[in-house]
Design a protein around this motif. Sequence first.
Motif, short mmCIF file in Angstrom:
data_model
loop_
_atom_site.label_atom_id
_atom_site.label_comp_id
_atom_site.label_asym_id
_atom_site.label_seq_id
_atom_site.Cartn_x
_atom_site.Cartn_y
_atom_site.Cartn_z
N ARG A 1 5.99 6.70 -0.05
CA ARG A 1 6.69 5.44 -0.17
C ARG A 1 5.67 4.31 -0.22
O ARG A 1 4.48 4.53 0.04
N ILE A 2 6.15 3.14 -0.55
CA ILE A 2 5.31 1.95 -0.61
C ILE A 2 5.76 0.99 0.48
O ILE A 2 6.95 0.71 0.62
N TYR A 3 4.81 0.50 1.26
CA TYR A 3 5.09 -0.57 2.21
C TYR A 3 4.59 -1.87 1.57
O TYR A 3 3.38 -2.03 1.34
N ALA A 4 5.53 -2.75 1.28
CA ALA A 4 5.19 -4.05 0.67
C ALA A 4 5.56 -5.16 1.65
O ALA A 4 6.72 -5.27 2.05
N ASN A 5 4.59 -5.95 2.05
CA ASN A 5 4.83 -7.04 2.99
C ASN A 5 5.20 -8.31 2.23
O ASN A 5 4.39 -8.84 1.46
N TYR A 6 6.42 -8.80 2.45
CA TYR A 6 6.92 -9.99 1.76
C TYR A 6 7.11 -11.13 2.76
O TYR A 6 7.48 -10.90 3.92
N TYR B 1 0.84 -1.20 0.00
CA TYR B 1 0.00 0.00 0.00
C TYR B 1 0.88 1.25 0.00
O TYR B 1 2.05 1.22 0.37
N VAL B 2 0.26 2.35 -0.42
CA VAL B 2 0.94 3.64 -0.48
C VAL B 2 0.80 4.33 0.87
O VAL B 2 -0.27 4.30 1.50
N THR B 3 1.87 4.96 1.33
CA THR B 3 1.80 5.69 2.58
C THR B 3 2.71 6.90 2.52
O THR B 3 3.52 7.06 1.60
N SER B 4 2.57 7.76 3.51
CA SER B 4 3.43 8.93 3.68
C SER B 4 3.47 9.23 5.16
O SER B 4 2.86 8.52 5.97
N ASP B 5 4.18 10.28 5.55
CA ASP B 5 4.17 10.69 6.96
C ASP B 5 2.90 11.47 7.24
O ASP B 5 2.52 12.35 6.45
N PHE B 6 2.27 11.17 8.34
CA PHE B 6 1.08 11.93 8.77
C PHE B 6 1.50 12.82 9.93
O PHE B 6 1.97 12.35 10.96
N VAL B 7 1.35 14.12 9.72
CA VAL B 7 1.81 15.10 10.70
C VAL B 7 0.63 15.58 11.53
O VAL B 7 -0.33 16.15 10.99
N ASN B 8 0.68 15.32 12.83
CA ASN B 8 -0.33 15.84 13.75
C ASN B 8 0.10 17.24 14.21
O ASN B 8 1.07 17.38 14.95
#
Length: 314
Positions: free
Chosen positions: A219-224, A26-33
């Motif tokens: 970035r992409i987090y890919a679970n292998y 899945y696609v992700t990025s930093d989430f800034v609170n």
Amino acid sequence: MLSGIVVTLLLYWASSYFFAYTNDAYVTSDFVNVAPYISGRIVSISVVDNQTVKKGDLLATIDPTPFQLALNEKQAKKTEAEAQLAVDRDTIAAAQAHRDDAAAKEHLAADNLRRATPVAQAGFVSRQALETAAAQAHEAKAALADAEVAISKAQQVLALHQAAVASIGAEIATLQWQLDQTKLLAPADGTVTQLTLRVGDQGVANAPLIGLVDAHAWRIYANYKEGVIRHMKVGHTAWVWLDAYPWHIHKATIQGIARGISREQIERKLLPYVEPTTDWIRLERRFPVTLVLQDLSPDVVLHMGSDARAFIFY
């Protein structure tokens, strides 16, 4: 038939030595609170939901009135304290002038006593006159000592008031900083997400008010599966299929490979948790591999949480 199945299984097993594929990505990025450093009532909001902002853009404003009033009060106290310093310096100057006069009188009395002593011993001056000269010298010396003490005390008072001025200056700096923090600024480039803040809401120090999806941390987090990650190296090329842009393959690079995962799902975790797909079959564990897209077209708009698939050849 059996031989065909065996060959298929062998080819599947052997393929893991050449490439790895996963659709668990899945696609992700930093989430800034974004949280304020101070507490106060929200008086204005300068953004809308899903708005793109730049670092330093104004997001919202907390009522500055109480902070400005506190700052004005401290500045007035500092002005008063600085005026007292001028009085203290005048007091020291007067004490020094008095000390100089006492020193001159002490010097004169001491000279008179020195001159009178041999004359009295020769009998040309009465003993009473000698005693009078000695008493005057003693009084002049005591007066000089008192003048020195007065200067010391005046200097101590000045030092005390100077410390008070410095303390008020530090308080003013703190209040000025708090006043500056009434403007809630974007800490990074990004997009405002799920904006629920409204004018009149109470902002609480260190409690998030606005969320931003960072514009430069995609970035992409890919679970292998754990059986293939041993073949992967940081810097290897990967190929990514984005479900939001099907039938387009995007080049990526392995940025990192997780060295650990959590076996249990907990609220706060420093290790990633990769959920098994079933509870009744022992599955091969999967580890997150971080992929960074390369030379991404500006027409591609990434969305945090969207699905992807990844191929890695090694």
